[in-house]
Structures are given as C-alpha cells and as structure tokens.
Design a protein around this motif. Structure first.
Motif, PDB file in Angstrom:
ATOM      1  N   SER A  67      48.949  25.143  38.607  1.00 38.23           N
ATOM      2  CA  SER A  67      50.405  25.147  38.544  1.00 38.23           C
ATOM      3  C   SER A  67      50.868  25.425  37.110  1.00 38.23           C
ATOM      4  O   SER A  67      50.211  25.049  36.152  1.00 38.23           O
ATOM      5  N   PRO A  68      52.022  26.082  36.961  1.00 40.10           N
ATOM      6  CA  PRO A  68      52.370  26.680  35.663  1.00 40.10           C
ATOM      7  C   PRO A  68      52.933  25.750  34.606  1.00 40.10           C
ATOM      8  O   PRO A  68      52.827  26.062  33.417  1.00 40.10           O
ATOM      9  N   ALA A 144      48.033  14.400  35.794  1.00 41.75           N
ATOM     10  CA  ALA A 144      48.268  13.149  36.521  1.00 41.75           C
ATOM     11  C   ALA A 144      49.318  12.264  35.862  1.00 41.75           C
ATOM     12  O   ALA A 144      50.206  11.726  36.533  1.00 41.75           O
ATOM     13  N   GLY A 145      49.235  12.094  34.542  1.00 39.34           N
ATOM     14  CA  GLY A 145      50.170  11.209  33.854  1.00 39.34           C
ATOM     15  C   GLY A 145      51.604  11.707  33.886  1.00 39.34           C
ATOM     16  O   GLY A 145      52.512  10.983  34.326  1.00 39.34           O
ATOM     17  N   PRO A 146      51.873  12.950  33.424  1.00 44.96           N
ATOM     18  CA  PRO A 146      53.247  13.458  33.498  1.00 44.96           C
ATOM     19  C   PRO A 146      53.796  13.501  34.911  1.00 44.96           C
ATOM     20  O   PRO A 146      54.975  13.220  35.134  1.00 44.96           O
ATOM     21  N   GLN A 147      52.948  13.837  35.885  1.00 46.52           N
ATOM     22  CA  GLN A 147      53.453  13.894  37.259  1.00 46.52           C
ATOM     23  C   GLN A 147      53.824  12.502  37.764  1.00 46.52           C
ATOM     24  O   GLN A 147      54.838  12.342  38.457  1.00 46.52           O
ATOM     25  N   ALA A 148      53.046  11.490  37.419  1.00 44.70           N
ATOM     26  CA  ALA A 148      53.385  10.124  37.834  1.00 44.70           C
ATOM     27  C   ALA A 148      54.751   9.723  37.295  1.00 44.70           C
ATOM     28  O   ALA A 148      55.571   9.138  38.018  1.00 44.70           O
ATOM     29  N   LEU A 149      55.009  10.046  36.029  1.00 47.12           N
ATOM     30  CA  LEU A 149      56.309   9.714  35.442  1.00 47.12           C
ATOM     31  C   LEU A 149      57.443  10.418  36.186  1.00 47.12           C
ATOM     32  O   LEU A 149      58.469   9.797  36.508  1.00 47.12           O
ATOM     33  N   LEU A 150      57.272  11.681  36.492  1.00 49.61           N
ATOM     34  CA  LEU A 150      58.328  12.438  37.171  1.00 49.61           C
ATOM     35  C   LEU A 150      58.557  11.921  38.591  1.00 49.61           C
ATOM     36  O   LEU A 150      59.704  11.838  39.055  1.00 49.61           O
ATOM     37  N   LEU A 151      57.498  11.558  39.283  1.00 46.65           N
ATOM     38  CA  LEU A 151      57.652  11.056  40.651  1.00 46.65           C
ATOM     39  C   LEU A 151      58.346   9.691  40.661  1.00 46.65           C
ATOM     40  O   LEU A 151      59.253   9.457  41.469  1.00 46.65           O
ATOM     41  N   GLY A 175      66.352  15.094  42.183  1.00 45.43           N
ATOM     42  CA  GLY A 175      65.794  16.342  42.695  1.00 45.43           C
ATOM     43  C   GLY A 175      65.133  17.170  41.603  1.00 45.43           C
ATOM     44  O   GLY A 175      64.086  17.798  41.827  1.00 45.43           O
ATOM     45  N   LEU A 176      65.735  17.181  40.409  1.00 47.14           N
ATOM     46  CA  LEU A 176      65.153  17.910  39.289  1.00 47.14           C
ATOM     47  C   LEU A 176      63.795  17.313  38.910  1.00 47.14           C
ATOM     48  O   LEU A 176      62.825  18.044  38.666  1.00 47.14           O
ATOM     49  N   SER A 177      63.717  15.985  38.873  1.00 50.86           N
ATOM     50  CA  SER A 177      62.443  15.328  38.562  1.00 50.86           C
ATOM     51  C   SER A 177      61.381  15.678  39.589  1.00 50.86           C
ATOM     52  O   SER A 177      60.226  15.973  39.245  1.00 50.86           O
ATOM     53  N   LEU A 178      61.778  15.663  40.855  1.00 51.54           N
ATOM     54  CA  LEU A 178      60.829  15.994  41.920  1.00 51.54           C
ATOM     55  C   LEU A 178      60.415  17.460  41.831  1.00 51.54           C
ATOM     56  O   LEU A 178      59.242  17.799  42.049  1.00 51.54           O
ATOM     57  N   GLY A 179      61.355  18.342  41.497  1.00 48.48           N
ATOM     58  CA  GLY A 179      61.025  19.750  41.346  1.00 48.48           C
ATOM     59  C   GLY A 179      60.051  19.992  40.210  1.00 48.48           C
ATOM     60  O   GLY A 179      59.085  20.763  40.344  1.00 48.48           O
ATOM     61  N   LEU A 180      60.276  19.322  39.068  1.00 44.44           N
ATOM     62  CA  LEU A 180      59.364  19.458  37.941  1.00 44.44           C
ATOM     63  C   LEU A 180      57.979  18.903  38.294  1.00 44.44           C
ATOM     64  O   LEU A 180      56.951  19.479  37.910  1.00 44.44           O
ATOM     65  N   ALA A 181      57.952  17.786  39.020  1.00 39.89           N
ATOM     66  CA  ALA A 181      56.665  17.226  39.454  1.00 39.89           C
ATOM     67  C   ALA A 181      55.922  18.216  40.340  1.00 39.89           C
ATOM     68  O   ALA A 181      54.694  18.331  40.275  1.00 39.89           O
ATOM     69  N   THR A 183      56.087  21.455  40.124  1.00 40.29           N
ATOM     70  CA  THR A 183      55.525  22.547  39.328  1.00 40.29           C
ATOM     71  C   THR A 183      54.277  22.110  38.572  1.00 40.29           C
ATOM     72  O   THR A 183      53.523  22.948  38.075  1.00 40.29           O
ATOM     73  N   LEU A 184      54.064  20.805  38.472  1.00 44.82           N
ATOM     74  CA  LEU A 184      52.807  20.305  37.935  1.00 44.82           C
ATOM     75  C   LEU A 184      51.725  20.300  39.010  1.00 44.82           C
ATOM     76  O   LEU A 184      50.572  20.639  38.750  1.00 44.82           O
ATOM     77  N   ARG A 185      52.123  19.879  40.215  1.00 46.20           N
ATOM     78  CA  ARG A 185      51.189  19.864  41.348  1.00 46.20           C
ATOM     79  C   ARG A 185      52.014  19.898  42.620  1.00 46.20           C
ATOM     80  O   ARG A 185      52.778  18.963  42.888  1.00 46.20           O
ATOM     81  N   PRO A 186      51.880  20.950  43.436  1.00 44.61           N
ATOM     82  CA  PRO A 186      52.784  21.122  44.583  1.00 44.61           C
ATOM     83  C   PRO A 186      52.702  20.032  45.650  1.00 44.61           C
ATOM     84  O   PRO A 186      53.583  19.968  46.493  1.00 44.61           O
ATOM     85  N   ILE A 187      51.683  19.195  45.611  1.00 45.95           N
ATOM     86  CA  ILE A 187      51.582  18.150  46.626  1.00 45.95           C
ATOM     87  C   ILE A 187      52.738  17.160  46.533  1.00 45.95           C
ATOM     88  O   ILE A 187      52.905  16.318  47.419  1.00 45.95           O
ATOM     89  N   ALA A 188      53.544  17.244  45.468  1.00 44.52           N
ATOM     90  CA  ALA A 188      54.705  16.358  45.344  1.00 44.52           C
ATOM     91  C   ALA A 188      55.827  16.749  46.303  1.00 44.52           C
ATOM     92  O   ALA A 188      56.706  15.932  46.599  1.00 44.52           O
TER      93      ALA A 188
END
Length: 199
Positions: A67-68, A144-151, A175-181, A183-188
């Motif tokens: 993911s980009p 994993a760490g940044p995605q946990a924070l965004l979720l 919604g923005l937080s979930l969208g950014l999460a 883009t880190l890993r689409p399973i969000a």
C-alpha cells in the motif's frame, strides 16, 4: 455507537501517555543501541520505495507490491537519517511511531471510558500501553503502529460525534482516519461497515 457518558481524566491521561511512551522509546532506543541496521521483507521493499520517493525517481515499470501511504511517510525520515548520520535506519521514524503508539493507548483509554466508565478506561488503556507486541511492532518499520492509531482514532471520533453539536465534522474526521488507515493496509475498509451499523 454509544455516546460518551464519561471522560478519562486529563491527569490520568498524561500519566498513561507517559508510561506508554517510555516503554516504546526504551524499545526503539534499545534496538538502535543494538546496532540492528538490517531491514527485511516488507520493511525492505517499503524502504526502497521510500528512497525513490525521496530522490524523486520515476516509479519505473514494476508494480507497487504494498500500500502506498507508508513509503511516503518514510521518505522524509530518510533525509533526516542522512543529516543525523543515524546508526540504524529510520531512527526518527521509529521514535515518531513510539509517540503514535503512546497516543493510541491514550485514545483506547478515552474510548473505553466513554463506553463503560473510568475503570474500564484504565484497564483498556493499561492493556494497550503494556501490550508487548504493540511495543515491538511500533518500534519496527511496519504499518502496524500507524494503522492502529488511525483505526482507534476513527472509532474515537465516531463516538465523539454522538455528543457533538456539529457531528458532521466528527464523522468527516472519522472517515478520513479510516481512509488513511486503508491506504496503509486495505483490510481496514470493512470496518467502515461497523461504523455505519454503530452510527
């Protein structure tokens, strides 16, 4: 989602954040002191992509395998490492991720407090702060760490929308937080359905 009925006390929040941060910084600096400078697998691929981003190189013919967003987050820290002559790769990013992990623990505590009261908030916050795998992965070059924070932020903001005079702002930020999460890993992405059901 249930509206917040209680709030985690600010002084407790400072203490929890400090505990989580000390543990994560300790791990990141211990890894730095150990001189482990090798990146493996996903971290290696993302570092190579980030080097291309930092150097403004064309993407080439190869497809993106991951993911980009994360390589773009990494890229400025590559330049910082060059300036600081850091002994381990992306030390600055590891330290920033330690702060992200501490903030995640605090938001977990605040989210749980709103759902089930102060005691639940403390238990959830301490579990998040002391969770060994979280401390480890937040010190690694992984999403994993940044995605946990965004979720966690997405659900915390959605909870805040229930009691807000301007809920649309909270829902937009959630919604923005979930969208950014994503883009880190689409399973969000499936978690958007949870927010819709709970909203």
């Amino acid at each position: 989602m249930k509206a917040a009925t209680a709030q985690f006390q600010r002084s407790h929040g400072y203490a929890l954040f400090a505990l989580a941060l000390v543990l994560r910084l300790g791990h990141a600096l211990a890894m730095h002191s150990a001189g482990d400078s090798t990146l493996y697998l996903d971290a290696e691929v993302m570092a190579r992509t980030a080097e291309g981003v930092w150097s403004a190189l064309p993407p080439g013919d190869q497809p993106y395998l991951l993911s980009p967003l994360y390589p773009y987050l990494m890229a400025p820290f590559l330049g910082l490492d060059e300036l600081l002559n850091a002994g381990s790769p992306l030390l600055g990013l590891r330290l920033v991720q330690a702060m992200m992990g501490a903030l995640t623990a605090l938001l977990v505590a605040r989210l749980a407090t709103g759902l089930a009261g102060q005691r639940a908030g403390w238990i959830a916050g301490l579990l998040a702060a002391l969770h060994g795998p979280s401390i480890y992965y937040e010190g690694e070059i992984l999403v994993a760490g940044p995605q946990a924070l965004l979720l966690v932020s997405a659900f915390y903001l959605a909870q805040g929308a229930q009691a807000s005079a301007l809920p649309s702002r909270h829902w937009f930020a959630s919604g923005l937080s979930l969208g950014l999460a994503s883009t880190l890993r689409p399973i969000a992405l499936p978690l958007a359905l949870v927010l819709l059901v709970q909203g």
